[in-house]
Design a protein around this motif. Sequence first.
Motif, PDB file in Angstrom:
ATOM      1  N   UNK A   1       0.831  -1.206   0.000  1.00  0.00           N
ATOM      2  CA  UNK A   1       0.000   0.000   0.000  1.00  0.00           C
ATOM      3  C   UNK A   1       0.867   1.259   0.000  1.00  0.00           C
ATOM      4  N   UNK A   2       1.906   1.257   0.826  1.00  0.00           N
ATOM      5  CA  UNK A   2       2.811   2.410   0.867  1.00  0.00           C
ATOM      6  C   UNK A   2       3.584   2.548  -0.448  1.00  0.00           C
ATOM      7  N   UNK A   3       3.992   1.421  -1.025  1.00  0.00           N
ATOM      8  CA  UNK A   3       4.714   1.460  -2.302  1.00  0.00           C
ATOM      9  C   UNK A   3       3.827   1.986  -3.423  1.00  0.00           C
ATOM     10  N   UNK A   4       2.539   1.644  -3.381  1.00  0.00           N
ATOM     11  CA  UNK A   4       1.598   2.167  -4.377  1.00  0.00           C
ATOM     12  C   UNK A   4       1.381   3.658  -4.164  1.00  0.00           C
ATOM     13  N   UNK A   5       1.271   4.068  -2.905  1.00  0.00           N
ATOM     14  CA  UNK A   5       1.006   5.477  -2.587  1.00  0.00           C
ATOM     15  C   UNK A   5       2.135   6.393  -3.050  1.00  0.00           C
ATOM     16  N   UNK A   6       3.387   5.922  -2.920  1.00  0.00           N
ATOM     17  CA  UNK A   6       4.527   6.762  -3.307  1.00  0.00           C
ATOM     18  C   UNK A   6       4.919   6.582  -4.762  1.00  0.00           C
ATOM     19  N   UNK A   7       4.240   5.672  -5.475  1.00  0.00           N
ATOM     20  CA  UNK A   7       4.491   5.512  -6.897  1.00  0.00           C
ATOM     21  C   UNK A   7       5.527   4.481  -7.275  1.00  0.00           C
ATOM     22  N   UNK A   8       6.080   3.754  -6.316  1.00  0.00           N
ATOM     23  CA  UNK A   8       7.043   2.694  -6.642  1.00  0.00           C
ATOM     24  C   UNK A   8       6.359   1.586  -7.432  1.00  0.00           C
ATOM     25  N   UNK A   9       5.153   1.225  -7.029  1.00  0.00           N
ATOM     26  CA  UNK A   9       4.309   0.295  -7.790  1.00  0.00           C
ATOM     27  C   UNK A   9       3.303   1.131  -8.565  1.00  0.00           C
ATOM     28  N   UNK A  10       3.317   1.029  -9.893  1.00  0.00           N
ATOM     29  CA  UNK A  10       2.431   1.858 -10.712  1.00  0.00           C
ATOM     30  C   UNK A  10       0.986   1.403 -10.586  1.00  0.00           C
ATOM     31  N   UNK A  11       0.074   2.251 -11.049  1.00  0.00           N
ATOM     32  CA  UNK A  11      -1.362   2.003 -10.891  1.00  0.00           C
ATOM     33  C   UNK A  11      -1.806   0.738 -11.627  1.00  0.00           C
ATOM     34  N   UNK A  12      -1.217   0.478 -12.793  1.00  0.00           N
ATOM     35  CA  UNK A  12      -1.600  -0.713 -13.562  1.00  0.00           C
ATOM     36  C   UNK A  12      -1.254  -1.995 -12.808  1.00  0.00           C
ATOM     37  N   UNK A  13      -0.039  -2.065 -12.279  1.00  0.00           N
ATOM     38  CA  UNK A  13       0.363  -3.239 -11.495  1.00  0.00           C
ATOM     39  C   UNK A  13      -0.484  -3.367 -10.239  1.00  0.00           C
ATOM     40  N   UNK A  14      -0.793  -2.236  -9.617  1.00  0.00           N
ATOM     41  CA  UNK A  14      -1.634  -2.252  -8.418  1.00  0.00           C
ATOM     42  C   UNK A  14      -3.023  -2.806  -8.728  1.00  0.00           C
ATOM     43  N   UNK A  15      -3.564  -2.446  -9.893  1.00  0.00           N
ATOM     44  CA  UNK A  15      -4.875  -2.967 -10.280  1.00  0.00           C
ATOM     45  C   UNK A  15      -4.831  -4.470 -10.498  1.00  0.00           C
ATOM     46  N   UNK A  16      -3.740  -4.967 -11.090  1.00  0.00           N
ATOM     47  CA  UNK A  16      -3.615  -6.411 -11.302  1.00  0.00           C
ATOM     48  C   UNK A  16      -3.548  -7.140  -9.959  1.00  0.00           C
ATOM     49  N   UNK A  17      -2.759  -6.593  -9.031  1.00  0.00           N
ATOM     50  CA  UNK A  17      -2.654  -7.218  -7.704  1.00  0.00           C
ATOM     51  C   UNK A  17      -4.003  -7.202  -6.993  1.00  0.00           C
ATOM     52  N   UNK A  18      -4.722  -6.084  -7.103  1.00  0.00           N
ATOM     53  CA  UNK A  18      -6.033  -5.980  -6.458  1.00  0.00           C
ATOM     54  C   UNK A  18      -7.027  -6.953  -7.069  1.00  0.00           C
ATOM     55  N   UNK A  19      -7.012  -7.058  -8.406  1.00  0.00           N
ATOM     56  CA  UNK A  19      -7.880  -8.036  -9.072  1.00  0.00           C
ATOM     57  C   UNK A  19      -7.512  -9.459  -8.643  1.00  0.00           C
ATOM     58  N   UNK A  20      -6.206  -9.699  -8.462  1.00  0.00           N
ATOM     59  CA  UNK A  20      -5.778 -10.993  -7.949  1.00  0.00           C
ATOM     60  C   UNK A  20      -6.339 -11.261  -6.564  1.00  0.00           C
ATOM     61  N   UNK A  21      -6.437 -10.205  -5.732  1.00  0.00           N
ATOM     62  CA  UNK A  21      -7.024 -10.354  -4.404  1.00  0.00           C
ATOM     63  C   UNK A  21      -8.489 -10.739  -4.469  1.00  0.00           C
ATOM     64  N   UNK A  22      -9.240 -10.122  -5.388  1.00  0.00           N
ATOM     65  CA  UNK A  22     -10.652 -10.465  -5.562  1.00  0.00           C
ATOM     66  C   UNK A  22     -10.790 -11.900  -6.056  1.00  0.00           C
ATOM     67  N   UNK A  23      -9.944 -12.281  -7.024  1.00  0.00           N
ATOM     68  CA  UNK A  23      -9.966 -13.660  -7.519  1.00  0.00           C
ATOM     69  C   UNK A  23      -9.588 -14.645  -6.417  1.00  0.00           C
ATOM     70  N   UNK A  24      -8.676 -14.237  -5.538  1.00  0.00           N
ATOM     71  CA  UNK A  24      -8.289 -15.101  -4.421  1.00  0.00           C
ATOM     72  C   UNK A  24      -9.459 -15.311  -3.463  1.00  0.00           C
ATOM     73  N   UNK A  25     -10.238 -14.256  -3.204  1.00  0.00           N
ATOM     74  CA  UNK A  25     -11.427 -14.400  -2.355  1.00  0.00           C
ATOM     75  C   UNK A  25     -12.415 -15.372  -2.982  1.00  0.00           C
ATOM     76  N   UNK A  26     -12.604 -15.252  -4.306  1.00  0.00           N
ATOM     77  CA  UNK A  26     -13.506 -16.178  -4.994  1.00  0.00           C
ATOM     78  C   UNK A  26     -12.957 -17.602  -4.989  1.00  0.00           C
ATOM     79  N   UNK A  27     -11.635 -17.740  -5.117  1.00  0.00           N
ATOM     80  CA  UNK A  27     -11.026 -19.068  -5.064  1.00  0.00           C
ATOM     81  C   UNK A  27     -11.235 -19.703  -3.687  1.00  0.00           C
TER      82      UNK A  27
END
Length: 346
Positions: free
Chosen positions: A24-50
């Motif tokens: 979260x901190x890495x995303x906030x400061x821009x180390x992890x870009x928004x596109x990668x953050x969206x993929x990780x977040x989508x992975x989290x949703x898929x993990x909940x469904x799994x």
Amino acid sequence: MKNKVLRDMLIPGCVAVAAIFVPYLLISVGVIDAYTAQIITLGGINAIMAISVNVICGITGQLSLGQAGFMAIGSYTTIILTQTAGMPLPVSIIIAALVTVIFGILIGFPTLKLQGDYLAIVTLGFGEIIRVVLVNLKDLTGGANGLRFTTIFVARADYAYLVVIGMLVLVIVLLQNFVRSTYGRAILAVREDEIAANSNGISVFKYKMIGFAIASCIAGIGGSLYAPFIGFVKPDLASFNRSIDYLIFVVLGGMGSVTGSVIAAFVLTYLQEFLRFLQDYRLLIYPLILIFVMLFRPQGLLGMKEISFVRAWDNLTVAIKEKRVPKFSLAKSGGKKSKDGKGDTQ
């Protein structure tokens, strides 16, 4: 003894906090870009469904092919309550999970008396019924065009990550504790042998229903997070193909392994995005992966075992003292009892 209990709680707790707040901190400061953050977040949703699929298929031992339908119910309920009824988003998510549980009980009551292929076919039919109903309720659901949903989730990748991954960690913690409870042990007994469980006084139908309701609730949570994150939902969310995608996560990670399903969900989600340059040919990846897994490791990546951070820490400390390479340790799903009679903490 108290120090051991405190350590067993502290180690997984530190891992959970780090998994939530460091990215979260890495995303906030821009180390992890928004596109990668969206993929990780989508992975989290898929993990909940799994996890939802794993509860009913791996832990309860029933084959269900309609979990995407419960996800769609959670998504549409969240949007309708937030945009139409004007409820706050957190309240809508909680109510959406409860509504999904009600639908799960209504669907599970007549179907859980079936077994094997018959149960799979019936749950598949209910998923299709949900999709058709969503298509035809045009005034409420927008019909085939779906509904749009504008929230802070769409604009703030860091906030979306924090909420989704935080919910994923909470689901894992609650589920692991449930599996180690009396109800969880009874569900595992039903999974292993229904006749033996029934002969020991365990109500098979009751515990199947509990497992189905929990799986429905988790799927509803996944759907209620998917709607504000994507910002758009349509009836195809309840399609058969989506249910199969979530089932693939579970098969690859290990039927009965929560951590295995989570790892598989993140890996396949990122792999699908990474291979976008293959265009439609990337859709062949899932079947090929599934074929290779069935041929060379039919039990999945972790089988029925779980990753134990406590054991990993113990192996690491011992390896440091002895100056050798630490061994990666896994614990059996449901917790393996140690010499003092206490179950392992993941």
